[in-house]
Design a protein around this motif. Structure first.
Motif, PDB file in Angstrom:
ATOM      1  N   THR A  33       0.811  -1.222   0.000  1.00  0.00           N
ATOM      2  CA  THR A  33       0.000   0.000   0.000  1.00  0.00           C
ATOM      3  C   THR A  33       0.842   1.268   0.000  1.00  0.00           C
ATOM      4  N   GLY A  34       2.106   1.149   0.355  1.00  0.00           N
ATOM      5  CA  GLY A  34       2.994   2.303   0.300  1.00  0.00           C
ATOM      6  C   GLY A  34       3.730   2.423  -1.019  1.00  0.00           C
ATOM      7  N   ARG A  35       3.744   1.354  -1.808  1.00  0.00           N
ATOM      8  CA  ARG A  35       4.515   1.328  -3.062  1.00  0.00           C
ATOM      9  C   ARG A  35       3.654   1.303  -4.317  1.00  0.00           C
ATOM     10  N   VAL A  36       2.380   0.950  -4.170  1.00  0.00           N
ATOM     11  CA  VAL A  36       1.544   0.759  -5.353  1.00  0.00           C
ATOM     12  C   VAL A  36       1.345   2.061  -6.125  1.00  0.00           C
TER      13      VAL A  36
ATOM     14  N   MET B 156      -5.266   7.849   1.655  1.00  0.00           N
ATOM     15  CA  MET B 156      -4.579   8.181   2.902  1.00  0.00           C
ATOM     16  C   MET B 156      -3.164   7.615   2.940  1.00  0.00           C
ATOM     17  N   MET B 157      -2.972   6.415   2.412  1.00  0.00           N
ATOM     18  CA  MET B 157      -1.635   5.821   2.376  1.00  0.00           C
ATOM     19  C   MET B 157      -0.715   6.621   1.471  1.00  0.00           C
ATOM     20  N   HIS B 158      -1.254   7.079   0.346  1.00  0.00           N
ATOM     21  CA  HIS B 158      -0.442   7.911  -0.534  1.00  0.00           C
ATOM     22  C   HIS B 158      -0.014   9.194   0.171  1.00  0.00           C
ATOM     23  N   LEU B 159      -0.952   9.834   0.860  1.00  0.00           N
ATOM     24  CA  LEU B 159      -0.628  11.070   1.575  1.00  0.00           C
ATOM     25  C   LEU B 159       0.446  10.823   2.626  1.00  0.00           C
ATOM     26  N   ALA B 160       0.327   9.713   3.343  1.00  0.00           N
ATOM     27  CA  ALA B 160       1.296   9.398   4.390  1.00  0.00           C
ATOM     28  C   ALA B 160       2.694   9.204   3.809  1.00  0.00           C
TER      29      ALA B 160
ATOM     30  N   VAL C 214      -6.069   1.834  -6.602  1.00  0.00           N
ATOM     31  CA  VAL C 214      -6.758   2.922  -7.308  1.00  0.00           C
ATOM     32  C   VAL C 214      -6.664   4.223  -6.521  1.00  0.00           C
ATOM     33  N   GLY C 215      -6.881   4.154  -5.204  1.00  0.00           N
ATOM     34  CA  GLY C 215      -6.824   5.354  -4.379  1.00  0.00           C
ATOM     35  C   GLY C 215      -5.475   6.040  -4.435  1.00  0.00           C
TER      36      GLY C 215
ATOM     37  N   THR D 169      -0.967   9.728  -8.108  1.00  0.00           N
ATOM     38  CA  THR D 169       0.345   9.601  -8.745  1.00  0.00           C
ATOM     39  C   THR D 169       0.275   9.535 -10.268  1.00  0.00           C
ATOM     40  N   LYS D 170      -0.862   9.105 -10.807  1.00  0.00           N
ATOM     41  CA  LYS D 170      -0.964   8.953 -12.262  1.00  0.00           C
ATOM     42  C   LYS D 170      -1.954   9.939 -12.882  1.00  0.00           C
ATOM     43  N   LEU D 171      -3.127  10.073 -12.287  1.00  0.00           N
ATOM     44  CA  LEU D 171      -4.168  10.898 -12.899  1.00  0.00           C
ATOM     45  C   LEU D 171      -3.955  12.384 -12.641  1.00  0.00           C
ATOM     46  N   ILE D 172      -3.545  12.713 -11.413  1.00  0.00           N
ATOM     47  CA  ILE D 172      -3.349  14.136 -11.077  1.00  0.00           C
ATOM     48  C   ILE D 172      -1.993  14.328 -10.428  1.00  0.00           C
TER      49      ILE D 172
END
Length: 203
Positions: free
Chosen positions: A57-60, A124-128, A187-188, A193-196
């Protein structure tokens, strides 16, 4: 020893990430105050990021097609580590009764709800991960982790720990739910990282 073998190093670091998430599951289950439990859960991700371990979840969010198999292997190792760690504590004196409600809630939820909640967790994982890499401040990890736990978002790796602790049978319905969580978490994170994605000039 493990650093000399890239594959073993990958597996070992992925398993250790799972163990750390398993400890997070444990403290959330045994802690009567869910806010304190959510706060302490963040220690797992803080350690993973500091030590450079591998957590799906931290690398996807960095996914590219050629890394698909690697990410799936990472998730499997994370899941094994988390489940083993969480299950191990069922043989102790700790009161794990709260996990029954946690697991039942996830198992009785609708599939669309699970996917949406998994997307929220991915955000949330992406933000973290992203904010911690930018500023190295622990609050950037603690706040998103507490956010997704208090909201009841679905973290695919952590859920393997809850299910193992509750001794949920590995049936087809469980695999479907886990697959949706894996997809939703991805997706979250990928939305940001990809769409915006932030333009290079602003990074």
């Amino acid at each position: 020893m493990f650093n000399a073998h890239p594959l073993l190093n990958f597996i070992f670091r992925s398993l250790l990430s799972g163990f750390l998430i398993g400890f997070g599951c444990l403290v959330f289950v045994v802690c009567e105050n869910r806010y304190v439990g959510a706060f302490l859960f963040a220690l797992g991700l803080l350690t993973i990021l500091t030590k450079g371990y591998y957590l799906y979840t931290g690398r996807v969010g960095d996914w590219v097609p050629r890394d698909t198999l690697k990410l799936l292997m990472m998730f499997c190792c994370n899941a094994i580590g988390t489940a083993l760690c969480a299950y191990m504590f069922t043989f102790t004196r700790l009161n794990l009764s709260a996990v029954e409600t946690i697991a039942a809630t996830k198992l009785n939820d609708g599939l669309l709800s699970i996917f949406i909640l998994a997307v929220g967790c991915g955000v949330m994982m992406h933000l973290a991960v992203f904010n911690f890499k930018k500023e190295r401040h622990p609050l950037y990890v603690i706040m998103p982790i507490m956010f997704f736990i208090i909201c009841g978002f679905e973290h695919c790796v952590a859920n393997t720990g809850y299910f193992a602790m509750a001794k949920v049978p590995l049936n087809f319905d469980l695999w479907i739910r886990l697959a949706l969580m894996v997809l939703g978490n991805g997706v979250g994170s990928l939305i940001f990282t990809k769409l915006i994605a932030v333009p290079l000039a602003q990074k």
